[in-house]
Design an enzyme around this catalytic site. Sequence first.
Site, PDB file in Angstrom:
ATOM      1  N   CYS A   1      44.997  33.912  32.239  1.00 28.74           N
ATOM      2  CA  CYS A   1      44.650  35.552  32.145  1.00 28.74           C
ATOM      3  C   CYS A   1      43.429  35.839  32.834  1.00 28.74           C
ATOM      4  CB  CYS A   1      44.315  35.555  30.501  1.00 28.74           C
ATOM      5  SG  CYS A   1      46.063  35.481  29.425  1.00 28.74           S
TER       6      CYS A   1
ATOM      7  N   HIS B   1      40.933  40.578  29.283  1.00 21.99           N
ATOM      8  CA  HIS B   1      40.166  40.411  27.998  1.00 21.99           C
ATOM      9  C   HIS B   1      38.729  40.016  28.268  1.00 21.99           C
ATOM     10  CE1 HIS B   1      39.894  35.758  28.119  1.00 21.99           C
ATOM     11  NE2 HIS B   1      40.866  35.797  28.688  1.00 21.99           N
TER      12      HIS B   1
END
Length: 536
Positions: free
Chosen positions: A447, A428
């Site tokens: 992440c 992301h």
Amino acid sequence: MPPRQRRSLPYNAIAAAVLAVVLSAEAGRAQDMPSPFVQSVAAAAAEDETVSAFYAARDYRTLWTGPQDAERRSLVLSAFATAADHGLPVSRYDAATLAALFASAQTEGDRGRLEVAMTRAYLAFAHDLQSGALVPKKVDGGILREVTVVDPAVNLAAVESPDFAAYLRDLPPDAPEYARLMAARFELQQVVGADGWGAAVLSGGLGQGDRGAAVVALRDRLGAMGYLGRTATAIYDRDIAAAVSQFQIDHGLPATGKADADTLAEINESPESRLQSVTVALERLRWMGDAPRGDRHIWVNQPDFTARIVDHGKVTFQTRAVIGKDSADQRSPEFSDEMEYMVVNPSWGVPRSITVKEYLPLLQRNPNAVGHLQVVDSRGRVIPRGSVNFAAYSARSFPFGLRQPPSDGNALGKVKFMFPNPYNIYLHDTPSKSLFEKQVRAFSHGCIRLGEPFDFAYTLLAPQTDDPQGSFEESLNTGRETVVKFDTHIPVHLVYFTAWPTPKGRMTYRNDVYGRDQRIWDALMAAGLEPAGASG
């Protein structure tokens, strides 16, 4: 065989197997008893169902110990002798010991036990080359890679195939990097055997124009590592600066051409340390096996802090990445999956662990804290904060979630790339752009944050639209959360290689940011790997 493929049976099961052989032989040959060889094979094989069934199905004919087996026996013993070249634990299939047993076997019982020992060694060798000598999750809980294991019966059936030699050659992964790593391992063994790359460079930093003993040591060490041609200079000149720049590129350092403290620390690393990294990389590639990476795939190498899009073996896009913090519950895991879609203008559903560990204590002190987050119920409905008594709940009993709606300050930035997985890991954007300027980029909760997420999105969309940038911006400009599916799923590989060869064979190295390589090395040593520098 490795412990994870063996099922130990009690003594009475071994006796029963021998008795079954006896009864079967009596039925087929009247009063004749099975030979001591057959009894020995049956007893030795009884603790492994696959091996036992294999020999029973072939009426206990030999694979290795008969006169007619000489060629096959020679092939497999020669293959075992290469185990050290692959960085495998030689003691599991020690060719020298097995050859000595062939020479010393005197009875039919000896020969039967040796027959089964050879079969077990072969199965262990085949398994370790095809799937790795270790079980990843047992070494480190963050290595979530699913390893494909070939059925032992398939490897046994191959022994009598028309071209067993080719089958043995094809056991290791066919990834081109595997052969390059093996070549690098051999070269490093030679360096270790020849007392290394020379004296360490004793300096806090060097640059162009410097001279003296430290420059000479730097010159000699760069030459020994293959970065500098023959020269007698004692001055830090352009050639040395160019060699230092290439070294820095290969080791993930800013290519300044100046030998600063970080660069000298890498230059002074021992060949034994590099050999360890290469050996671990071989094991990691065996875990990945021969499964295709994908004509187009995404390759995130965590110690390199990069995310790459690879098309037909060539990197078509690369960006800096931020990975998880080096803490027990925030390190980025290793696994492969398939990217299915991206979400433009994403909302951020705060992970449960972050909600209860970081935000709930704040809300208990001040219900109006973290005002950028919405309180939501299990169905995703927004709950007014004034209706919630946060102090009444513990981390375990808190029934709500937190969500950040799309915004410029959203923790996921403007886009996230989804490959749905049980670990809630994805790639992301991020509003924290300054972190990409740091050399070591381990700051997330697990992440992968991308330095150039929009360009990453354009590259991924290019095969399915004539105007990937326009298509992306059309969704972006709505300000609404929008799912954009990929026409073709894209394999994603979250990997961890501290040693990796370039297509031209030059080795690159990175630091073991999570200590995972060290744990793998320790486990390989415990399994019987020969010390660094020992040749096969």
